[in-house]
Every structure is written in structure tokens, then in C-alpha cells.
Design a protein around this motif. Sequence first.
Motif, PDB file in Angstrom:
ATOM      1  N   ASP A 104      13.907  10.532 -62.293  1.00 24.04           N
ATOM      2  CA  ASP A 104      14.301   9.484 -61.355  1.00 24.04           C
ATOM      3  C   ASP A 104      15.696   8.958 -61.647  1.00 24.04           C
ATOM      4  N   ASN A 105      16.346   9.495 -62.663  1.00 28.17           N
ATOM      5  CA  ASN A 105      17.669   9.001 -63.064  1.00 28.17           C
ATOM      6  C   ASN A 105      18.783   9.886 -62.537  1.00 28.17           C
ATOM      7  N   ARG A 106      19.883   9.240 -62.170  1.00 24.45           N
ATOM      8  CA  ARG A 106      21.104   9.954 -61.775  1.00 24.45           C
ATOM      9  C   ARG A 106      22.183   9.660 -62.815  1.00 24.45           C
ATOM     10  N   VAL A 107      22.664  10.715 -63.448  1.00 16.91           N
ATOM     11  CA  VAL A 107      23.675  10.571 -64.495  1.00 16.91           C
ATOM     12  C   VAL A 107      25.025  10.980 -63.920  1.00 16.91           C
ATOM     13  N   HIS A 108      25.965  10.043 -63.918  1.00 16.28           N
ATOM     14  CA  HIS A 108      27.309  10.310 -63.393  1.00 16.28           C
ATOM     15  C   HIS A 108      28.179  10.831 -64.539  1.00 16.28           C
ATOM     16  N   ALA A 109      28.287  12.159 -64.633  1.00 17.04           N
ATOM     17  CA  ALA A 109      29.053  12.772 -65.720  1.00 17.04           C
ATOM     18  C   ALA A 109      30.553  12.702 -65.452  1.00 17.04           C
ATOM     19  N   LEU A 110      30.966  12.821 -64.192  1.00 12.54           N
ATOM     20  CA  LEU A 110      32.368  12.658 -63.793  1.00 12.54           C
ATOM     21  C   LEU A 110      32.412  11.714 -62.603  1.00 12.54           C
ATOM     22  N   ARG A 111      33.416  10.838 -62.606  1.00 18.74           N
ATOM     23  CA  ARG A 111      33.484   9.780 -61.597  1.00 18.74           C
ATOM     24  C   ARG A 111      34.841   9.826 -60.890  1.00 18.74           C
ATOM     25  N   GLY A 112      34.945  10.665 -59.850  1.00 21.80           N
ATOM     26  CA  GLY A 112      36.151  10.692 -59.026  1.00 21.80           C
ATOM     27  C   GLY A 112      37.414  11.069 -59.776  1.00 21.80           C
ATOM     28  N   VAL A 113      37.365  12.152 -60.547  1.00 21.06           N
ATOM     29  CA  VAL A 113      38.500  12.547 -61.388  1.00 21.06           C
ATOM     30  C   VAL A 113      39.583  13.225 -60.554  1.00 21.06           C
ATOM     31  N   ASN A 114      40.818  12.775 -60.736  1.00 22.60           N
ATOM     32  CA  ASN A 114      42.004  13.411 -60.159  1.00 22.60           C
ATOM     33  C   ASN A 114      42.862  13.939 -61.303  1.00 22.60           C
ATOM     34  N   LEU A 115      43.228  15.221 -61.242  1.00 24.60           N
ATOM     35  CA  LEU A 115      43.958  15.828 -62.348  1.00 24.60           C
ATOM     36  C   LEU A 115      44.730  17.039 -61.853  1.00 24.60           C
ATOM     37  N   GLY A 145      33.080   9.576 -68.034  1.00 28.24           N
ATOM     38  CA  GLY A 145      33.326  10.365 -66.839  1.00 28.24           C
ATOM     39  C   GLY A 145      34.619  10.084 -66.118  1.00 28.24           C
ATOM     40  N   ALA A 146      35.510   9.304 -66.740  1.00 30.18           N
ATOM     41  CA  ALA A 146      36.777   8.961 -66.097  1.00 30.18           C
ATOM     42  C   ALA A 146      37.929   9.187 -67.071  1.00 30.18           C
ATOM     43  N   ILE A 147      39.116   9.395 -66.518  1.00 31.89           N
ATOM     44  CA  ILE A 147      40.311   9.559 -67.343  1.00 31.89           C
ATOM     45  C   ILE A 147      40.818   8.184 -67.753  1.00 31.89           C
ATOM     46  N   LEU A 148      40.870   7.950 -69.071  1.00 30.65           N
ATOM     47  CA  LEU A 148      41.377   6.681 -69.595  1.00 30.65           C
ATOM     48  C   LEU A 148      42.888   6.683 -69.717  1.00 30.65           C
ATOM     49  N   SER A 149      43.434   7.813 -70.183  1.00 29.46           N
ATOM     50  CA  SER A 149      44.882   7.908 -70.367  1.00 29.46           C
ATOM     51  C   SER A 149      45.314   9.349 -70.228  1.00 29.46           C
ATOM     52  N   ASP A 150      46.565   9.530 -69.859  1.00 26.93           N
ATOM     53  CA  ASP A 150      47.143  10.855 -69.660  1.00 26.93           C
ATOM     54  C   ASP A 150      48.612  10.744 -70.040  1.00 26.93           C
ATOM     55  N   THR A 158      31.605  18.549 -69.314  1.00 23.16           N
ATOM     56  CA  THR A 158      31.342  18.744 -67.888  1.00 23.16           C
ATOM     57  C   THR A 158      32.619  19.152 -67.169  1.00 23.16           C
ATOM     58  N   MET A 159      33.731  18.504 -67.521  1.00 24.09           N
ATOM     59  CA  MET A 159      35.011  18.855 -66.918  1.00 24.09           C
ATOM     60  C   MET A 159      35.376  20.298 -67.232  1.00 24.09           C
ATOM     61  N   MET A 160      35.146  20.702 -68.497  1.00 22.93           N
ATOM     62  CA  MET A 160      35.458  22.068 -68.896  1.00 22.93           C
ATOM     63  C   MET A 160      34.625  23.069 -68.101  1.00 22.93           C
ATOM     64  N   PRO A 209      31.426  20.951 -58.714  1.00 23.00           N
ATOM     65  CA  PRO A 209      31.384  19.492 -58.553  1.00 23.00           C
ATOM     66  C   PRO A 209      30.360  19.084 -57.513  1.00 23.00           C
ATOM     67  N   THR A 210      29.798  17.879 -57.694  1.00 24.54           N
ATOM     68  CA  THR A 210      28.896  17.339 -56.678  1.00 24.54           C
ATOM     69  C   THR A 210      29.686  16.956 -55.432  1.00 24.54           C
ATOM     70  N   ASP A 211      30.830  16.330 -55.647  1.00 28.39           N
ATOM     71  CA  ASP A 211      31.754  15.980 -54.567  1.00 28.39           C
ATOM     72  C   ASP A 211      33.178  16.219 -55.053  1.00 28.39           C
ATOM     73  N   GLY A 212      34.089  16.316 -54.104  1.00 29.74           N
ATOM     74  CA  GLY A 212      35.493  16.517 -54.451  1.00 29.74           C
ATOM     75  C   GLY A 212      35.892  17.985 -54.351  1.00 29.74           C
ATOM     76  N   THR A 213      37.147  18.254 -54.686  1.00 29.58           N
ATOM     77  CA  THR A 213      37.735  19.579 -54.513  1.00 29.58           C
ATOM     78  C   THR A 213      38.364  20.056 -55.812  1.00 29.58           C
ATOM     79  N   TYR A 214      38.157  21.333 -56.123  1.00 24.44           N
ATOM     80  CA  TYR A 214      38.811  21.962 -57.258  1.00 24.44           C
ATOM     81  C   TYR A 214      39.642  23.133 -56.743  1.00 24.44           C
TER      82      TYR A 214
END
Length: 245
Positions: free
Chosen positions: A17-28, A221-226, A48-50, A59-64
Amino acid sequence: MSVISLQAVTKVYTLGDNRVHALRGVNLDIEEGEFVAIVGPSGSGKSTMMHILGCLDRPTDGTYLLNGKDVSSLSGAELADIRNRQIGFVFQGFNLLPRTTAVENVEIPLLYSRPVLPAAERRARAMKALEVVGLSNRAEHQPNQLSGGQQQRVAIARALVNQPSLILADEPTGNLDSKTSIDVMRALQDLRARLGITIVLITHELEIAAYATRIIAVRDGAILSDRPNTPQEPPAEPAAAAAEV
């Protein structure tokens, strides 16, 4: 030119019943010839990103976009073909066949090439890849006759043999001591300098990430710094000594 472009990429796993958000709208975006380290603690989303970058997951959503091609919704067979032709993988475990010589291990990806390559051409390309990583003199050695560092360099040669545009290295020094880790990072830096190949390194060790030209930190699941990075230079050592590592 961007080798990698992630656009609002999300990955959600459903566990009961749980949804785990491994990546959250990543732009890279990663450009041709970059050496990028993606760092973060366990559970940060870097693995997950790798998997998405390596076309091992979608990806569940978004474009690669990989080399300008949208691979987000390709079939399993199409993704397998891209993995073989465009991406070289280096893992923490060397994943070498135990009773097979170094050159035969390097040849393995060529067995899946289409059209099928003649045996002589496969051997020549495998020997060239071993030469690039400084192990042509160990071509007929089996993995149990090689040190850990040499085995990882055989794995790097195997990743190179199809002349990919991208190398993905997932914790490549995780099973190695500090001295041998330096040797492996030296090999990756040398590949980028000589071949201009794009390298993405996944690691939880900041000391290893310091060898890259760009460091991306992820958490939850998000980019903190780049940020750009002036790469750590491995200490020089005589070629004969390096060959023994």
C-alpha cells in the motif's frame, strides 16, 4: 552536445500500500566528455538514477534523452540494444567469468553485436581495449591470477570494447583498498583524457568523487547540489609498479 538529459524525471515504486518516491522531478544534463560523480547516502536515489541512466529501468514520469534520443518508452529489446552499443558498465563486483581469460572476458559484449563480428576482429578489439587500460600483457591470465585492481581494469576494458559514448561506474572501488582505488581512478581519468569519453560515477565516498570534474549530491530523490570540481590528481608512480596493482 548533451549525452544525458533528464527532464522532470520521477520514479515511484509501489510496495504493497506504500508508494516510495525514489526520484522527485530530477532535471540533469551531462555534456560529452564530462566526468561526473553522483554522491549520496544509502537511500538517496543515486542507484535509481544510475539504473535509469543505464536503461536498466524506466522513469515513472518525465523524459530521458540519451544522445538526443528519447529512450523513456522504448521496448525491452530496444533498451538492450542501446545498453550493448552505447553504454559501458563497470560495477563494484568485477563480474568476470572465473575460468575465462582476461581477453575472453573483454570479448563478451562483442558476442551480442549485430551484425556478428568475425572471431579475429573480436579478439583484436578486445586486445586493443586491454592495451588502453595497460593490461595487454595479462591478456591470457584468468581472474584468479589477477589482483583486484587488475580485475577491475579488465572490467573497464570490457566496458570500452563496444566503443560506447557513456561509461557508468557504480561504486567501482567499493571492493578495493585505498591504494588500488587510486589506480582505478587514475585509469578512469586517463580514459577521459585520451578518449574524451563521458563517465558517470556513482559513489558514497567523497574521496573518490574528488577525482571527477563535476560533483552532484543527491538526497531523498532530489539533487541537492551540482558543482564543478578541480579533480584530485592521483600520485604518480612508476609504470612497472602500476602494472602490478
